[in-house]
Design a protein around this motif. Structure first.
Motif, PDB file in Angstrom:
ATOM      1  N   UNK A  99       0.840  -1.204   0.000  1.00  0.00           N
ATOM      2  CA  UNK A  99       0.000   0.000   0.000  1.00  0.00           C
ATOM      3  C   UNK A  99       0.875   1.255   0.000  1.00  0.00           C
ATOM      4  N   UNK A 100       0.479   2.234  -0.782  1.00  0.00           N
ATOM      5  CA  UNK A 100       1.184   3.513  -0.923  1.00  0.00           C
ATOM      6  C   UNK A 100       0.211   4.643  -0.602  1.00  0.00           C
ATOM      7  N   UNK A 101       0.767   5.834  -0.368  1.00  0.00           N
ATOM      8  CA  UNK A 101      -0.091   7.016  -0.237  1.00  0.00           C
ATOM      9  C   UNK A 101       0.123   7.900  -1.442  1.00  0.00           C
ATOM     10  N   UNK A 102      -0.867   7.933  -2.315  1.00  0.00           N
ATOM     11  CA  UNK A 102      -0.762   8.784  -3.498  1.00  0.00           C
ATOM     12  C   UNK A 102      -1.193  10.198  -3.137  1.00  0.00           C
ATOM     13  N   UNK A 103      -0.553  11.167  -3.747  1.00  0.00           N
ATOM     14  CA  UNK A 103      -0.928  12.558  -3.548  1.00  0.00           C
ATOM     15  C   UNK A 103      -1.636  13.072  -4.802  1.00  0.00           C
ATOM     16  N   UNK A 122       9.681   9.882  -4.944  1.00  0.00           N
ATOM     17  CA  UNK A 122      10.847   9.169  -5.491  1.00  0.00           C
ATOM     18  C   UNK A 122      10.622   7.656  -5.449  1.00  0.00           C
ATOM     19  N   UNK A 123      10.093   7.181  -4.331  1.00  0.00           N
ATOM     20  CA  UNK A 123       9.860   5.739  -4.189  1.00  0.00           C
ATOM     21  C   UNK A 123       8.822   5.247  -5.203  1.00  0.00           C
ATOM     22  N   UNK A 149       6.987  10.851 -14.665  1.00  0.00           N
ATOM     23  CA  UNK A 149       5.824  10.833 -13.772  1.00  0.00           C
ATOM     24  C   UNK A 149       4.784  11.875 -14.112  1.00  0.00           C
ATOM     25  N   UNK A 150       5.065  12.733 -15.093  1.00  0.00           N
ATOM     26  CA  UNK A 150       4.120  13.803 -15.454  1.00  0.00           C
ATOM     27  C   UNK A 150       2.755  13.251 -15.862  1.00  0.00           C
ATOM     28  N   UNK A 151       2.779  12.070 -16.458  1.00  0.00           N
ATOM     29  CA  UNK A 151       1.538  11.495 -16.999  1.00  0.00           C
ATOM     30  C   UNK A 151       0.663  10.853 -15.910  1.00  0.00           C
TER      31      UNK A 151
END
Ligand code: 2AM
Length: 222
Positions: A99-103, A122-123, A149-151
């Motif tokens: 699980x990650x925390x997306x912003x 970065x991760x 990561x722009x997309x």
């Protein structure tokens, strides 16, 4: 690892946990509802309708497309370029199921799509294909010169007949304009943040407080 024996999925991505899916859908609906009432939006309504007198109901205009997620790699069951290499990336193997925390840092609307921009850490970028932006070059020529990561985005809805792959291209187009130095037209300060118009029906709401969205890195098979 567990992925070795698996066949290659349709796509990999971060899947938003269900509690935050509801929150994001509500925020997006509220935004569309408000945008629809703004004089500035009405002034540019023909971007959406093609006709001067016609009104548009943005809440009806876009169709939701399944469970909310941020695609990292579209693999098309192994047929997409770079799919096999992606599966073999050690980061993909290691992080599968984590699980990650997306912003979610902005919401954007065009006559084709509505989506949320995802600002990757970065991760998280370790799971992002090196050529994701470059692949969009035929649609958005400046895409390859945008940062990795722009997309990254979550598709919130598509106009009738529009495929979700368009959402990331619409985002890249807006970011390319910004990079060229086009500031857009600051239309107003909304409760959630500044709303900017970039012409041709492209609207961007930068979220003053990004939405933190817990999401599981996994894959999807149809
Ligand atoms: P999306 O990431 O903008 O929502 C299944 O179609 C998923 O894979 C959708 O989430 C879709 O768009 C994404 N997708 C489809 N084709 C794609 C492509 N060529 N490149 C990147 N993502 C794609």
């Amino acid at each position: 690892g567990p992925l070795e024996e698996m066949s290659i999925p349709l796509y990999f991505g971060w899947f938003l946990l269900s509690s935050v899916q509801d929150k994001v859908r509500c925020t997006s609906m509220d935004f569309l509802k408000t945008l629809d009432t703004l004089e500035a939006f009405k002034k540019h309504m023909t971007d959406f309708t093609g006709k001067a007198e016609k009104e548009v109901d943005l809440e009806q205009y876009f169709e939701a497309k399944g469970t909310l997620h941020c695609t990292t790699k579209f693999c098309n069951y192994g047929k997409a370029e770079g799919a096999k290499e992606y599966v073999q990336n050690p980061a993909v193997q290691d992080f599968y199921g984590s699980t990650f925390e997306l912003s979610l840092s902005a919401l954007f609307v065009t006559p084709r799509t509505v989506g949320a921009r995802v600002s990757l850490t970065e991760e998280q970028l370790k799971l992002w294909p090196a050529d994701a932006e470059k692949e969009a070059e035929s649609a958005v020529p400046a895409a390859a010169s945008l940062p990795l990561g722009s997309r990254a985005h979550v598709t919130l809805g598509c106009a009738e007949g529009v495929e979700p792959v368009q959402t990331g291209l619409d985002l890249l187009q807006i970011l390319a304009l910004q990079q060229e130095g086009q500031q857009g037209e600051l239309v107003e300060e909304m409760e959630l943040g500044p709303l900017t118009y970039y012409g041709e029906g492209r609207w961007l709401l930068s979220l003053r407080e990004p939405i933190c969205a817990p999401a599981c890195f996994s894959s999807f098979y149809k």
